[in-house]
Design an enzyme around this catalytic site. Structure first.
Site, PDB file in Angstrom:
ATOM      1  N   CYS A  63       0.577  -1.372   0.008  1.00 53.42           N
ATOM      2  CA  CYS A  63       0.167  -0.102   0.074  1.00 53.42           C
ATOM      3  C   CYS A  63       0.984   1.161  -0.178  1.00 53.42           C
ATOM      4  O   CYS A  63       1.452   1.674  -0.675  1.00 53.42           O
ATOM      5  CB  CYS A  63      -1.111  -0.109   1.151  1.00 53.42           C
ATOM      6  SG  CYS A  63      -2.330   1.224   1.001  1.00 53.42           S
ATOM      7  N   GLU A  94      -3.131  -9.036   2.523  1.00 47.29           N
ATOM      8  CA  GLU A  94      -3.430  -9.568   3.728  1.00 47.29           C
ATOM      9  C   GLU A  94      -4.958  -9.428   4.003  1.00 47.29           C
ATOM     10  O   GLU A  94      -5.531 -10.029   4.885  1.00 47.29           O
ATOM     11  CB  GLU A  94      -2.861  -8.835   5.073  1.00 47.29           C
ATOM     12  CG  GLU A  94      -3.201  -7.630   5.273  1.00 47.29           C
ATOM     13  CD  GLU A  94      -2.690  -6.412   4.239  1.00 47.29           C
ATOM     14  OE1 GLU A  94      -2.199  -6.440   3.261  1.00 47.29           O
ATOM     15  OE2 GLU A  94      -2.804  -5.186   5.087  1.00 47.29           O
ATOM     16  N   HIS A 115      -3.789  -4.768  -0.754  1.00 54.24           N
ATOM     17  CA  HIS A 115      -3.474  -5.433   0.604  1.00 54.24           C
ATOM     18  C   HIS A 115      -3.633  -6.819   0.558  1.00 54.24           C
ATOM     19  O   HIS A 115      -4.821  -7.419   0.520  1.00 54.24           O
ATOM     20  CB  HIS A 115      -4.442  -4.746   1.745  1.00 54.24           C
ATOM     21  CG  HIS A 115      -4.281  -3.428   2.093  1.00 54.24           C
ATOM     22  ND1 HIS A 115      -3.267  -3.140   3.279  1.00 54.24           N
ATOM     23  CD2 HIS A 115      -4.644  -2.212   1.699  1.00 54.24           C
ATOM     24  CE1 HIS A 115      -3.305  -1.821   3.451  1.00 54.24           C
ATOM     25  NE2 HIS A 115      -4.240  -1.340   2.470  1.00 54.24           N
TER      26      HIS A 115
END
Lengths: 255, 198
Positions: free
Chosen positions: B77, B180, B178
């Site tokens: 990011c 994750e 992202h």
């Protein structure tokens, strides 16, 4: 072939009381529906784009249970999630974000203390701040309600939506109290007006009953995301099938 | 395998740590130059304002430490943006691994909202970081600034115009999205990155 650009999001909402999910019909008559972490995982696997957990517990003890649940969810679930309920001040936001939430949703607190939106946006950025608005259409027009729909206010929906966006809310979660729990479709006209008037994404809530309602909320209501609870919790609509249907109807969704 | 996460006060990294733990890795969060240098790979996360986060890095000289790393590094990011040469956000000079300048999205209609927040499809994939992905797999983005398409682009996404969803140069990889928070696709990307370091 996927469409380019941001996909429309399907968002199951889980009301949590004392660590268990429940769902109300028209904001009363709570029904038991399952374990939040298990349910969250199942939704993530089924293709949900995001999750919302609303803490409807009033007690301090319940609040701790909810914070623990947030950490469990964040440890086990790999899609974004928003938490709301019981947020009164910036320290509540700090607590929930540190517990692992991606976004927080304000409702009554934003009406009581609008500057809280500015504070959250300044400290963490607009992207963590969802402003939830419950509103009802009556003879006077659309007006906002507080305290889970129990307390009427003099705030007109569209003015308030503008104000929260100006103050730095990154998204608006709009629930039509007229449509909530009735399963006859979303408040399309109000949603389309919000989408046109307000420069932040709109999450539509209240009224989902069948797949066509989701198509309409995106194509006619111009919502960025659609939130629902009981139709998902009780298996009336399967999220994966819903998204295939929407893709076939020309809606950009993540498959 | 030792995975280090750069510690520099840049937002919530709970999800990054959780994602690594789910892959059986216990990451170390550190701002210590030696520990970062000796890790098998380094994750460089980031949320928030480019100017503020870059100032944080400079204050502790972590910008130089990061630039000098030789093992696989993954910027996420704002981490990707800070690995570029410059950001329009706060007119900020950044670390300069990727010779490209980060721009702000300029919407040309009301439909295009900023920040761009949500799931977007990747395409034109290359690099082992994208191994096992199909064109049009979706990943999760939250951003107002982007790196334009350039010779180091290894995945593109479209929002207002095509831009770099992911970059690679030498031992540096980066994602604007992202991983994750990107479901199974994101897990695959994190797993691919860990494989690069094995």
């Amino acid at each position: 072939m996927a469409n380019r650009g941001l996909a429309k999001r399907i968002v199951p909402c889980l009301d949590v009381k004392d660590g268990q999910t429940v769902k109300g019909t028209n904001f009363v008559n709570l029904r038991q529906a399952g374990d939040p972490v298990e349910l969250g995982k199942a939704y993530s696997d089924a293709g949900a784009d995001e999750l919302v957990f609303l803490d409807i517990t009033a007690s301090l003890e319940g609040r701790r249970t909810f914070t623990d649940m947030v950490t469990k969810v964040a440890s086990e679930i790999n899609i974004p999630f928003t938490v709301g309920g019981g947020i009164h001040e910036l320290s509540d936001v700090d607590r929930l974000l540190y517990a692992g939430a991606d976004k927080i949703s304000l409702n009554s607190a934003a009406i009581k203390t609008p500057s809280l939106i500015d504070e959250i946006a300044a400290k963490y950025g607009s992207q963590v701040c969802v402003c939830a608005i419950d509103a009802r259409l009556d003879d006077r027009g659309w007006y906002c309600y507080m305290n889970g729909g129990h307390t009427p206010t003099d705030l007109p929906l569209f003015e308030w939506a503008h104000e929260v966006a100006d103050r730095g809310a990154g998204e608006i979660l709009f629930t039509s109290m007229n449509h909530d729990g009735v399963k006859q479709g979303f408040a399309l006209e109000a949603l389309a007006r919000l989408a046109e008037d307000v420069p932040v994404p709109i999450i539509a809530s209240g009224g989902a009953g069948k797949k066509e309602h989701f198509r309409d909320v995106f194509t006619l209501g111009h919502a960025d995301a659609a939130l629902a609870a009981s139709v998902f919790h009780f298996g009336e609509i399967n999220i994966r099938e819903l998204k295939k249907y929407l893709r076939n109807e020309g809606v950009n969704v993540r498959l | 395998m030792e995975v280090a996460i750069v510690k520099y006060n840049a937002g919530n990294i709970f999800s990054v740590i959780s994602a690594l733990k789910r892959q059986g890795v216990e990451p170390e969060l550190t701002d210590d130059a030696e520990r970062l240098a000796k890790a098998d790979c380094v994750i460089f996360p980031g949320q928030g304002n480019a100017r503020t986060t870059m100032d944080n890095l400079r204050r502790s000289r972590l910008d130089e430490v990061i630039r000098s790393l030789t093992q696989p590094v993954l910027g996420i990011c704002v981490g990707q943006q800070l690995l570029c040469r410059h950001s329009e956000e706060g007119d900020t000079d950044c670390i300069g691994v990727f010779p490209v300048d980060v721009k702000r999205f300029r919407p040309d209609s009301l439909e295009q909202k900023i920040p761009a927040m949500g799931w977007n499809a990747l395409y034109d994939l290359s690099s082992p970081l994208m191994h096992g992905l199909s064109a049009d797999d979706y990943v999760y983005f939250v951003h107002s600034y982007y790196a334009p398409v350039c010779p180091f682009t290894i995945a593109k996404a479209d929002y207002i115009q095509p831009y770099s969803a992911s970059l690679h140069k030498d031992n540096f990889w980066a994602t604007q999205f992202h991983p994750e928070k990107s479901g199974k696709v994101g897990e695959q990307i994190i797993s691919n990155f860990l494989t690069l370091a094995r």
